[in-house]
Design a protein around this motif. Structure first.
Motif, PDB file in Angstrom:
ATOM      1  N   LYS A  78      72.672   8.802  82.035  1.00 11.24           N
ATOM      2  CA  LYS A  78      71.829   9.499  83.127  1.00 11.24           C
ATOM      3  C   LYS A  78      72.069   9.148  84.702  1.00 11.24           C
ATOM      4  O   LYS A  78      72.035   9.636  85.605  1.00 11.24           O
ATOM      5  CB  LYS A  78      70.453   9.868  82.884  1.00 11.24           C
ATOM      6  N   ILE A  93      61.376  13.139  78.930  1.00  8.89           N
ATOM      7  CA  ILE A  93      62.830  13.563  78.546  1.00  8.89           C
ATOM      8  C   ILE A  93      63.745  13.772  79.813  1.00  8.89           C
ATOM      9  O   ILE A  93      65.073  13.632  79.523  1.00  8.89           O
ATOM     10  CB  ILE A  93      62.946  15.245  77.933  1.00  8.89           C
ATOM     11  N   THR A 259      56.353  14.134  84.119  1.00  6.37           N
ATOM     12  CA  THR A 259      57.937  14.694  84.092  1.00  6.37           C
ATOM     13  C   THR A 259      57.701  16.292  84.511  1.00  6.37           C
ATOM     14  O   THR A 259      58.387  16.639  85.352  1.00  6.37           O
ATOM     15  CB  THR A 259      58.711  14.285  82.705  1.00  6.37           C
ATOM     16  N   LEU A 260      56.906  16.923  83.675  1.00  7.47           N
ATOM     17  CA  LEU A 260      56.988  18.504  83.921  1.00  7.47           C
ATOM     18  C   LEU A 260      56.529  18.745  85.418  1.00  7.47           C
ATOM     19  O   LEU A 260      57.040  19.492  86.042  1.00  7.47           O
ATOM     20  CB  LEU A 260      56.222  19.165  82.904  1.00  7.47           C
ATOM     21  N   GLY A 264      58.751  20.250  88.172  1.00 12.29           N
ATOM     22  CA  GLY A 264      58.743  21.719  88.117  1.00 12.29           C
ATOM     23  C   GLY A 264      57.677  22.097  89.480  1.00 12.29           C
ATOM     24  O   GLY A 264      57.858  23.585  89.673  1.00 12.29           O
ATOM     25  N   THR A 267      60.571  21.751  93.121  1.00  9.94           N
ATOM     26  CA  THR A 267      61.870  22.662  93.057  1.00  9.94           C
ATOM     27  C   THR A 267      61.379  24.045  93.145  1.00  9.94           C
ATOM     28  O   THR A 267      62.052  24.845  93.927  1.00  9.94           O
ATOM     29  CB  THR A 267      62.350  22.362  91.559  1.00  9.94           C
ATOM     30  N   THR A 268      60.603  24.426  92.527  1.00 14.25           N
ATOM     31  CA  THR A 268      60.227  25.882  92.566  1.00 14.25           C
ATOM     32  C   THR A 268      59.453  26.348  93.809  1.00 14.25           C
ATOM     33  O   THR A 268      59.815  27.351  94.274  1.00 14.25           O
ATOM     34  CB  THR A 268      59.153  26.347  91.566  1.00 14.25           C
ATOM     35  N   THR A 271      62.451  26.712  96.333  1.00 12.33           N
ATOM     36  CA  THR A 271      62.916  27.889  96.166  1.00 12.33           C
ATOM     37  C   THR A 271      62.233  29.209  96.683  1.00 12.33           C
ATOM     38  O   THR A 271      62.812  29.976  97.316  1.00 12.33           O
ATOM     39  CB  THR A 271      63.305  28.251  94.546  1.00 12.33           C
ATOM     40  N   LEU A 321      69.129  31.183  94.557  1.00  9.70           N
ATOM     41  CA  LEU A 321      69.235  29.840  93.755  1.00  9.70           C
ATOM     42  C   LEU A 321      70.930  29.165  93.862  1.00  9.70           C
ATOM     43  O   LEU A 321      70.912  28.022  93.660  1.00  9.70           O
ATOM     44  CB  LEU A 321      69.086  30.114  92.219  1.00  9.70           C
ATOM     45  N   SER A 329      73.262  14.956  91.769  1.00 10.45           N
ATOM     46  CA  SER A 329      72.721  14.653  90.566  1.00 10.45           C
ATOM     47  C   SER A 329      73.803  13.622  89.999  1.00 10.45           C
ATOM     48  O   SER A 329      75.064  13.445  90.798  1.00 10.45           O
ATOM     49  CB  SER A 329      72.842  15.857  89.404  1.00 10.45           C
ATOM     50  N   THR A 387      72.874  25.447  89.166  1.00 12.41           N
ATOM     51  CA  THR A 387      71.599  25.030  89.675  1.00 12.41           C
ATOM     52  C   THR A 387      70.445  24.382  88.564  1.00 12.41           C
ATOM     53  O   THR A 387      69.809  23.751  88.880  1.00 12.41           O
ATOM     54  CB  THR A 387      70.844  26.495  90.273  1.00 12.41           C
ATOM     55  N   GLY A 389      71.825  22.837  86.139  1.00  7.87           N
ATOM     56  CA  GLY A 389      72.608  22.037  85.165  1.00  7.87           C
ATOM     57  C   GLY A 389      73.205  22.546  84.122  1.00  7.87           C
ATOM     58  O   GLY A 389      73.395  23.570  84.033  1.00  7.87           O
ATOM     59  N   LYS A 392      73.150  19.129  77.160  1.00 10.62           N
ATOM     60  CA  LYS A 392      71.939  18.841  76.601  1.00 10.62           C
ATOM     61  C   LYS A 392      70.462  18.523  77.543  1.00 10.62           C
ATOM     62  O   LYS A 392      69.477  18.402  77.013  1.00 10.62           O
ATOM     63  CB  LYS A 392      71.943  17.862  75.672  1.00 10.62           C
ATOM     64  N   GLY A 397      62.888  23.898  81.890  1.00 14.49           N
ATOM     65  CA  GLY A 397      61.825  24.849  82.829  1.00 14.49           C
ATOM     66  C   GLY A 397      62.801  25.987  83.523  1.00 14.49           C
ATOM     67  O   GLY A 397      62.221  26.632  84.289  1.00 14.49           O
ATOM     68  N   PHE A 400      60.792  29.162  82.879  1.00 16.09           N
ATOM     69  CA  PHE A 400      59.613  29.114  83.488  1.00 16.09           C
ATOM     70  C   PHE A 400      59.602  29.359  85.057  1.00 16.09           C
ATOM     71  O   PHE A 400      59.028  29.973  85.496  1.00 16.09           O
ATOM     72  CB  PHE A 400      59.104  27.628  83.157  1.00 16.09           C
TER      73      PHE A 400
HETATM   74  C1  HEM Z   1      64.043  26.214  91.079  1.00 12.16           C
HETATM   75  C2  HEM Z   1      63.547  25.349  90.192  1.00 12.16           C
HETATM   76  C3  HEM Z   1      64.207  24.395  89.376  1.00 12.16           C
HETATM   77  C4  HEM Z   1      65.426  23.868  89.591  1.00 12.16           C
HETATM   78  C5  HEM Z   1      66.393  24.005  90.507  1.00 12.16           C
HETATM   79  C6  HEM Z   1      65.656  22.724  88.480  1.00 12.16           C
HETATM   80  C7  HEM Z   1      66.825  21.871  88.264  1.00 12.16           C
HETATM   81  C8  HEM Z   1      67.067  21.188  87.302  1.00 12.16           C
HETATM   82  C9  HEM Z   1      68.177  20.475  86.963  1.00 12.16           C
HETATM   83  C10 HEM Z   1      69.434  20.592  87.754  1.00 12.16           C
HETATM   84  C11 HEM Z   1      68.136  19.750  85.807  1.00 12.16           C
HETATM   85  C12 HEM Z   1      69.251  18.925  85.045  1.00 12.16           C
HETATM   86  C13 HEM Z   1      69.138  17.437  85.707  1.00 12.16           C
HETATM   87  C14 HEM Z   1      70.494  16.847  85.005  1.00 12.16           C
HETATM   88  O1  HEM Z   1      71.101  17.253  84.156  1.00 12.16           O
HETATM   89  O2  HEM Z   1      70.894  15.589  85.636  1.00 12.16           O
HETATM   90  C15 HEM Z   1      66.998  19.614  85.451  1.00 12.16           C
HETATM   91  C16 HEM Z   1      66.305  19.155  84.367  1.00 12.16           C
HETATM   92  C17 HEM Z   1      64.934  19.395  83.974  1.00 12.16           C
HETATM   93  N1  HEM Z   1      63.785  20.278  84.354  1.00 12.16           N
HETATM   94 FE1  HEM Z   1      64.317  21.556  86.042  1.00 12.16          FE
HETATM   95  N2  HEM Z   1      64.611  22.796  87.623  1.00 12.16           N
HETATM   96  C18 HEM Z   1      63.808  23.662  88.075  1.00 12.16           C
HETATM   97  C19 HEM Z   1      62.502  24.041  87.778  1.00 12.16           C
HETATM   98  C20 HEM Z   1      61.841  23.369  86.550  1.00 12.16           C
HETATM   99  C21 HEM Z   1      60.690  23.729  86.084  1.00 12.16           C
HETATM  100  C22 HEM Z   1      59.694  24.702  86.554  1.00 12.16           C
HETATM  101  C23 HEM Z   1      60.138  22.581  85.161  1.00 12.16           C
HETATM  102  C24 HEM Z   1      59.061  22.635  84.165  1.00 12.16           C
HETATM  103  C25 HEM Z   1      57.926  23.153  84.037  1.00 12.16           C
HETATM  104  C26 HEM Z   1      61.369  21.819  84.803  1.00 12.16           C
HETATM  105  C27 HEM Z   1      61.676  20.622  84.270  1.00 12.16           C
HETATM  106  C28 HEM Z   1      62.701  19.903  84.015  1.00 12.16           C
HETATM  107  C29 HEM Z   1      62.925  18.998  82.967  1.00 12.16           C
HETATM  108  C30 HEM Z   1      61.844  18.522  82.028  1.00 12.16           C
HETATM  109  C31 HEM Z   1      64.287  18.585  82.917  1.00 12.16           C
HETATM  110  C32 HEM Z   1      64.858  17.479  82.201  1.00 12.16           C
HETATM  111  C33 HEM Z   1      65.295  18.105  80.926  1.00 12.16           C
HETATM  112  C34 HEM Z   1      66.223  17.205  80.077  1.00 12.16           C
HETATM  113  O3  HEM Z   1      66.719  16.065  80.550  1.00 12.16           O
HETATM  114  O4  HEM Z   1      66.479  17.304  78.887  1.00 12.16           O
HETATM  115  N3  HEM Z   1      62.372  22.141  85.919  1.00 12.16           N
HETATM  116  N4  HEM Z   1      66.209  20.775  86.263  1.00 12.16           N
END
Ligand code: HEM
Length: 452
Positions: A78, A93, A259-260, A264, A267-268, A271, A321, A329, A387, A389, A392, A397, A400
């Motif tokens: 990562k 995670i 984390t969540l 979460g 970011t939201t 947006t 988005l 990243s 946006t 990713g 895996k 989210g 969500f």
């Molecule tokens: C517009 C809103 C959001 C954007 C742009 C966004 C973007 C991203 C991106 C780009 C990644 C991948 C990171 C990587 O691979 O290096 C990611 C992973 C993640 N996001 Fe979001 N996210 C958003 C909203 C949320 C929300 C609402 C939640 C939870 C309620 C969330 C929880 C997570 C988690 C836990 C990961 C890690 C997943 C993993 O590694 O398996 N995200 N997000």
């Protein structure tokens, strides 16, 4: 970080603006990291960037990014952006890899299932109505703060619906903004500075310890009660691995909750700020949005089941988005790899920028133009929209987030007309997403606007 150039790396173009010793640091500081990454799109599929003594590779092409994230993902870890975040989000995670990550992801997936999202949809609308219920017509509000308050409350109320969680809700609302701010800063500075007993570091570690204690108390109370509250916390505590029958320890649930929250909330909210900003710049979008809401909902409040029918609203969200995606990243090679004909040694940091890909005219014609209807047909190459990713580690989210954004947007836009204050000048600052530094907006009740 270890880094050495192998014999075949001469094929990699070097980014323009390199100076002796400092490499590209002055150029990046002068143009801003976001602008630099956008400009590098024109310089090849992979570009070398020298940050003082360290060489990082910027991966520009969607095809190569897809190989890193999806098809050859086992060769990549990562990277620094995430390993530096473990102080804050522990081994959740977002920071973990391999079998542990796979298991955690399996355990957490049910919390994001459709049936859960339907329940959260009610919370999302309720919280939006509660916050906008305090708005006074004609008031000027810092919209970026209002949206942050809203998404933090939604996160808290979807994580813990029971009153047992009330103390935790209050605590995480206080500490998560601090943690989010610290997360980006701590990535940038040497680890030894992060460990010094400065007042800032002491405050930071004290906040983490306090949150951990309260979350542990709430988890114990949930387990003593033995009731499924239908919220995220109950889902995580009750999750069992299909293969081994094992659940998560409190320490793991704690790390996933934080984390969540961190992943979460901001970011939201960012947006959402962009959505309302784009509406003010595109009155025709607002008209079409309102017309669609009138047709689909009439006077009814929006529900989760209405969302698939809101096709124009969904295109509007997609376009937002696209234009306002995460700008940075990272990954790190675990072994020597060949990528796009280039040899890259193990332990090399790679950067990719969803924002830069989305602003490249090769992938999106006239990329600066805000045009929801470009989503009437899917992009020729789906790998160009990243946006959330891919692979895996793709955002768990994403649904969500889309649900939240659509529900907040539709609930607010029907009742309120938001306009930027006269003379407003947008200034953007890079957090996870590039965000408006401030967004003061006047809020007018929609009914009053209609009769005016
Ligand atoms: C517009 C809103 C959001 C954007 C742009 C966004 C973007 C991203 C991106 C780009 C990644 C991948 C990171 C990587 O691979 O290096 C990611 C992973 C993640 N996001 Fe979001 N996210 C958003 C909203 C949320 C929300 C609402 C939640 C939870 C309620 C969330 C929880 C997570 C988690 C836990 C990961 C890690 C997943 C993993 O590694 O398996 N995200 N997000």
């Amino acid at each position: 970080m270890t880094n050495s150039l192998s014999s075949s790396t001469h094929a990699v173009p070097t980014a323009p603006g390199r100076v002796p010793l400092l490499g590209h640091i002055p150029s990046v500081l002068r143009h801003s990291p976001v602008t630099t990454l956008r400009s590098l799109q024109a310089h090849g599929d992979i570009v070398a960037l020298h940050l003082g003594p360290v060489t990082v590779y910027v991966v520009n092409s969607p095809d190569l990014i897809h190989r890193v994230l999806v098809t050859e993902t086992d060769n990549y870890g990562k990277g620094r952006l995430f390993t530096r975040s473990t102080d804050i989000i522990g081994n959740g995670i977002a920071t973990s890899e391999g079998e542990f990550h796979h298991r955690q992801r399996r355990l957490m997936s049910p919390a994001f299932h459709r049936t859960q999202l339907r329940t959260y949809g009610e919370v999302m609308r309720g919280q939006t109505e509660a916050i906008t219920g305090t708005w006074q017509p004609g008031a000027v509000l810092p919209l970026e703060k209002e949206m942050n308050r809203l998404t933090a409350r939604v996160a808290a109320k979807t994580l813990f619906t029971s009153e047992l969680g009330d103390r935790a809700v209050a605590e995480v609302q206080k500490t998560v903004p601090l943690m989010t701010k610290e997360a980006m800063r701590r990535v940038m500075v040497p680890d030894v500075i992060n460990r010094l007993p400065t007042p800032g570091n002491r405050r930071f570690f004290a906040a983490i310890a306090r949150t951990r204690k309260i979350l542990n108390e709430v988890m114990s109370a949930y387990e003593e009660q033995g009731v499924d509250h239908g919220d995220l916390l109950s889902t995580l505590l009750r999750a069992r691995d299909e293969e081994t029958g094992e659940g998560m320890t409190h320490a793991q649930v704690h790390d996933e909750l934080i984390t969540l929250f961190i992943a979460g909330t901001e970011t939201t909210s960012t947006t959402l700020s962009w959505l309302f900003y784009e509406i003010t710049r595109h009155p025709e979008v607002e008209e079409r949005l309102l017309a669609e809401l009138e047709t689909v909902l009439g006077d009814r409040a929006v529900t989760f089941d209405d969302l698939p029918k809101l096709e124009y609203a969904a295109r509007f969200v997609d376009e937002t988005l696209r234009l306002h995606a995460p700008w940075l990243s990272m990954r790190r090679t675990k072994v020597d790899v060949e990528l796009g004909g280039v040899h890259i040694p193990a332990e090399t940091e790679l950067i990719y920028s969803p924002d830069a890909v989305h602003h490249n005219p090769r992938h999106y014609p006239d990329p600066e133009r805000f045009e929801p209807d470009r989503w009437l047909s899917a992009p020729a190459d789906r790998r160009t929209f990243i946006t959330f990713g891919a692979g895996k580690h793709k955002c768990i989210g994403d649904h969500f987030a889309r649900t939240l954004i659509l529900i907040v947007l539709t609930t607010i836009v029907r009742k309120w007309r938001l306009t930027t204050v006269p003379g407003y000048k947008l200034r953007e600052v890079p957090d996870v997403l590039l965000r408006p530094k401030t967004l003061p907006m006047t809020v007018e009740a929609r009914a009053a606007c209609r009769t005016a």
